[in-house]
Enzyme design. Structure first.
Site, PDB file in Angstrom:
ATOM      1  N   SER A  38       0.803  -1.227   0.000  1.00  0.00           N
ATOM      2  CA  SER A  38       0.000   0.000   0.000  1.00  0.00           C
ATOM      3  C   SER A  38       0.834   1.274   0.000  1.00  0.00           C
ATOM      4  O   SER A  38       0.337   2.335  -0.387  1.00  0.00           O
ATOM      5  CB  SER A  38      -0.934   0.012   1.217  1.00  0.00           C
ATOM      6  OG  SER A  38      -0.187  -0.067   2.420  1.00  0.00           O
ATOM      7  N   ASP A 340      -4.316   7.757   8.179  1.00  0.00           N
ATOM      8  CA  ASP A 340      -5.454   6.899   8.528  1.00  0.00           C
ATOM      9  C   ASP A 340      -5.152   5.909   9.648  1.00  0.00           C
ATOM     10  O   ASP A 340      -5.917   4.974   9.872  1.00  0.00           O
ATOM     11  CB  ASP A 340      -5.944   6.143   7.290  1.00  0.00           C
ATOM     12  CG  ASP A 340      -4.845   5.288   6.655  1.00  0.00           C
ATOM     13  OD1 ASP A 340      -3.756   5.186   7.243  1.00  0.00           O
ATOM     14  OD2 ASP A 340      -5.082   4.721   5.566  1.00  0.00           O
ATOM     15  N   HIS A 343      -1.080   4.608   7.411  1.00  0.00           N
ATOM     16  CA  HIS A 343      -0.286   5.297   6.390  1.00  0.00           C
ATOM     17  C   HIS A 343      -0.088   6.765   6.754  1.00  0.00           C
ATOM     18  O   HIS A 343      -0.794   7.307   7.591  1.00  0.00           O
ATOM     19  CB  HIS A 343      -0.971   5.172   5.030  1.00  0.00           C
ATOM     20  CG  HIS A 343      -1.342   3.772   4.681  1.00  0.00           C
ATOM     21  ND1 HIS A 343      -2.590   3.242   4.969  1.00  0.00           N
ATOM     22  CD2 HIS A 343      -0.629   2.776   4.104  1.00  0.00           C
ATOM     23  CE1 HIS A 343      -2.634   1.975   4.565  1.00  0.00           C
ATOM     24  NE2 HIS A 343      -1.453   1.667   4.048  1.00  0.00           N
TER      25      HIS A 343
END
EC number: 3.1.1.-
Length: 393
Positions: A38, A340, A343
């Site tokens: 990610s 979040d 991240h």
């Protein structure tokens, strides 16, 4: 005169912090090829997902800062790879999966949020349940299958790969996250490190055999500073926390352990392939400096809550995450390090990227002579602005 010339050369290389060995190649990169999770995903997980079961990154407020709409990035805006693309004068790297009629001439991205370095079958045998089957090996296979469409003939493909900057992650973080999220003992998770390093190394080796000449290989982050871990492993024992950062010491030590083992392996590869430029990207220290002196970089002081979240001391809840209904983002993400809970914000990623690209958190440093003249001027201007004003780029 000779000694004076030597001094001038030394001062020049020190000022720009960008000189690599003359034995390493110095291309003007024609594309970026990316693998990872990610941290580097620009939309692949969304592309692979069922339209009725899209990940949270497909919904606002993801993407609100720069793109002004969700892009599949796990961020409010740009990620590290986007700033790397800007630095070398290339377009943002498009996701490969789910793309139709995309132009991959200037780059292609196979990174998938939730991806692991190790095969899902390997992890499942050890009681670890990954969120996706798209491991690093699967990404590499997808890249190989795509070559006829990307570059045509074998010789053209070799040239394409040789002229690309190949970004290897970050990858491996999820191999550790999944067991840590289930509170597996650190010694048990440490047993995975040699396997993760071997997977990264074998992928680099295979890509070298395909013509790869320049690799950027990131290490682990200081995960003890991550909101998700600060929430999960919250304790009243103050000795567990680093007083200079507020981060969990034992988790940061684990991040250091992985990174040190990775650096040893990269040194081994450099000796085997002296014609290849393998750059280690020190994500750990490039981010840790922000936690040590947040105000210096334009961020709010501790306890470093997530910008997008709800509840608890860190504005994070495992059952109501960013992107869920009713969960909002902060008014000014540029003041937050964490986005979040897992991240970082675009603002933090830009500082991390700057530490890699302009120094001192890349080994060997990026060679500025590889950049086109207009890119050099822009980078030098930004570096000067950053140094003088000490504000968020």
């Amino acid at each position: 005169m000779a000694s004076l010339d030597s001094l001038v050369i030394f001062l020049f290389s020190t000022l720009f912090v960008t000189i690599v060995s003359s034995e390493t190649p110095c291309p003007n990169f024609k594309s970026i090829i990316s693998f990872g999770d990610s941290i580097a995903d620009t939309g692949n997980l969304v592309g692979l997902s069922d339209r009725n079961q899209l990940p949270v990154t497909a919904f606002p407020p993801y993407g609100e800062t720069f793109f002004h709409h969700p892009t599949g990035r796990s961020c409010d805006g740009r990620i590290i790879m986007d700033f790397i693309a800007e630095f070398v004068g290339l377009p943002y790297v498009p996701p490969y999966f789910g793309s139709k009629n995309r132009n991959f001439d200037k780059g292609v991205n196979f990174a998938v949020a939730g991806a692991t370095a190790l095969k899902s079958s390997f992890l499942k045998k050890r009681g670890i349940q990954p969120h996706t089957n798209v491991s690093l090996g699967v990404q590499l296979k997808s890249f190989k299958k795509s070559l006829p469409n990307l570059c045509g003939s074998p010789s053209d493909c070799r040239d394409m790969i040789g002229n690309a900057l190949i970004l290897m992650g970050e990858i491996g973080g999820n191999d550790y996250n999944f067991p840590f999220f289930n509170r597996k003992p650190v010694k048990e998770v440490e047993e995975l490190v040699p396997f993760v390093i071997a997977s990264i190394s074998s992928t680099i080796t295979e890509l070298i055999g395909m013509g790869g000449k320049t690799f950027l290989v990131p290490g682990e982050f200081p995960i003890g500073c991550s909101v998700v871990y600060l929430t999960l492993y919250k304790t009243s024992n103050k000795d567990e926390y680093d007083p200079s950062t507020g981060c969990l010491k034992w988790l940061n030590k684990f991040g250091e352990y992985h990174s040190e083992k990775l650096k040893v392996e990269l040194n081994r590869l450099r000796k085997l392939y002296p014609h290849v430029n393998i750059i280690y990207a020190d994500y750990y220290n490039s981010l840790l400096r922000i936690f040590k002196e947040p105000a210096k970089f334009g961020f709010m002081e501790r306890p470093f809550p997530a910008c997008c979240g709800i509840g608890g001391p860190y504005n994070f809840n495992f059952t109501r995450k960013c992107g869920s209904v009713g969960v909002k983002s902060c008014k000014d993400p540029s003041k937050y390090v964490g986005w979040d809970g897992v991240h970082m914000t675009e603002a933090a990623y830009k500082w991390i990227a700057d530490g890699i690209l302009n120094g001192p958190y890349a080994n060997p440093p990026f060679d500025r002579s590889c950049l086109r003249s207009e890119i050099k001027k822009e980078s030098l201007y930004n570096q000067s602005t950053l140094t003088q004003a000490c504000v968020k780029l």
